[in-house]
Design an enzyme around this catalytic site. Structure first.
Site, PDB file in Angstrom:
ATOM      1  CB  ALA A  40      51.093  27.839  35.185  1.00 52.44           C
ATOM      2  CB  ALA A  41      54.555  25.413  37.903  1.00 51.12           C
ATOM      3  CG  LEU A  62      60.207  26.427  30.921  1.00 52.57           C
ATOM      4  CD1 LEU A  62      62.062  25.867  31.853  1.00 52.57           C
ATOM      5  CD2 LEU A  62      60.422  25.242  29.853  1.00 52.57           C
ATOM      6  N   GLY A  63      55.857  28.051  31.809  1.00 50.49           N
ATOM      7  CA  GLY A  63      55.114  27.672  33.065  1.00 50.49           C
ATOM      8  C   GLY A  63      55.597  27.412  34.233  1.00 50.49           C
ATOM      9  CG  ASP A 123      51.040  27.982  30.424  1.00 50.64           C
ATOM     10  OD1 ASP A 123      50.965  27.413  29.440  1.00 50.64           O
ATOM     11  OD2 ASP A 123      51.924  29.166  31.294  1.00 50.64           O
TER      12      ASP A 123
HETATM   13  C1  MEV Z   1      52.051  30.646  27.239  1.00 47.96           C
HETATM   14  O1  MEV Z   1      53.013  29.267  27.891  1.00 47.96           O
HETATM   15  C2  MEV Z   1      51.608  29.632  25.997  1.00 47.96           C
HETATM   16  C3  MEV Z   1      50.789  30.906  24.948  1.00 47.96           C
HETATM   17  O2  MEV Z   1      50.005  29.897  24.670  1.00 47.96           O
HETATM   18  C4  MEV Z   1      50.391  32.805  25.674  1.00 47.96           C
HETATM   19  C5  MEV Z   1      48.908  31.477  26.561  1.00 47.96           C
HETATM   20  O3  MEV Z   1      48.224  30.191  26.865  1.00 47.96           O
HETATM   21  O4  MEV Z   1      47.637  32.294  27.431  1.00 47.96           O
HETATM   22  C6  MEV Z   1      51.441  31.937  24.673  1.00 47.96           C
END
Ligand code: MEV
Length: 310
Positions: free
Chosen positions: A98-99, A94-95, A140
């Site tokens: 990144a969050a 769920l990121g 993300d």
């Molecule tokens: C991860 O949230 C998403 C992926 O596509 C990896 C990325 O985009 O770096 C699996």
């Protein structure tokens, strides 16, 4: 920072509605911000430092410390002590990284007396994301920093970040996110797929291309207010993710569970693998959340875009 002052920032989690994994290979993905994310609080201090959340294991703490130090150096290590409050389950697709990167980036910018615009926050968060994931697509942290539903595309080049185009939704775009099984690390799932696609490039490229097309079609469906078409694209995308070896029994079972509760479309979201998060598109997410919670499923609802009830 003035003594006695404290600062608060936020980084949103994300869900990918269409196009995870294929986005790593340069195809578009449709992703939206969650209302849940990571909060950061900053207080004046003698030096720039991060208070590590006690819930993290040793490896996670080392990684987070390294990523924070890298970003802090880029803005001259402002004298702030940063503590984090994650509202999102960590490492489930769920990121959360990144969050966390966006919340830290905004905090470091504010403490350094720089405006924490989404562009600057994304630039700094990208430095942290590369520490966490090696060569992420950038979907993300861009979605987290922009806090908009985006059709995102990576620029050519292994470590280059991409661009997101805002997708306007005339209808409320509501999802249920449910957790299933134990998740494998994103890095591992992405690396295993990279090996398979290197062995059978034409076969895998065909599927990536189709997933990219679904993401573009999904964005058009959102703009036209056609949630049924978006849901159908999500279901087809799930079939392709499964074909790529990215799904598993717990994820498939949860996908069918959400569909049986009325999801217009349901699929895994994020990296997939042995477990993780599943997203379902609903017109009435609350009744699905009540039923799933009764069945012991960890889940929540969120609105990704569109008009909000006042
Ligand atoms: C991860 O949230 C998403 C992926 O596509 C990896 C990325 O985009 O770096 C699996």
């Amino acid at each position: 920072m003035a003594p006695g002052n404290s600062l608060s920032t936020f980084g949103a989690g994300k869900v990918i509605l269409l196009g995870e994994h294929s986005v790593v290979y340069g195809h578009p993905a449709l992703a939206g911000p969650l209302s849940q994310g990571v909060k950061a609080r900053g207080v004046p201090a003698k030096k720039c430092q991060l208070v590590l959340p006690s819930t993290l294991n040793r490896a996670q703490r080392t990684l987070l410390q390294g990523a924070f130090s890298r970003a802090a150096k880029l803005v001259g290590e402002p004298p702030v002590k940063v503590s984090l409050d994650p509202e999102l389950p960590l490492a489930v697709g769920l990121g959360s990284s990144a969050a966390l990167s966006v919340a830290c980036a905004r905090m470091l910018l504010l403490a350094a007396g720089k405006p924490p615009s989404s562009k600057e926050a994304a630039r700094l968060a990208w430095a942290m994301e590369q520490e966490f994931h090696g060569t992420p697509s950038g979907v993300d942290h861009t979605t987290s920093a922009e806090e908009q539903l985006l059709l995102y595309r990576k620029q050519p080049g292994a470590s280059s970040v991409g661009k997101g185009k805002t997708v306007e939704s005339p209808r409320a775009l509501k999802v249920v996110v449910a957790l299933a099984g134990e998740r494998s690390p994103t890095k591992k799932t992405v690396a295993a797929l990279r090996q398979r696609q290197a062995r059978w490039p034409e076969r895998y490229q065909r599927i990536f291309k189709e997933m990219g097309k679904l993401a573009s079609e999904g964005a058009k469906a959102v703009e036209a207010g056609d949630l049924e078409a978006l849901g159908d694209a999500m279901n087809v995308n799930q079939g392709l993710l499964s074909a790529l070896g990215l799904s598993s029994t717990p994820l498939e079972e949860m996908v069918y569970r959400l569909r049986s509760l009325g999801a217009l479309g349901a699929k895994l979201t994020g990296a997939g693998g042995d477990g993780g998060a599943v997203v379902g598109l609903f017109t009435d997410p609350e009744s699905a959340v009540v039923q799933l919670t009764r069945q012991g499923v960890r889940c929540f609802s969120s609105q990704l875009a569109g008009p909000r009830a006042s």
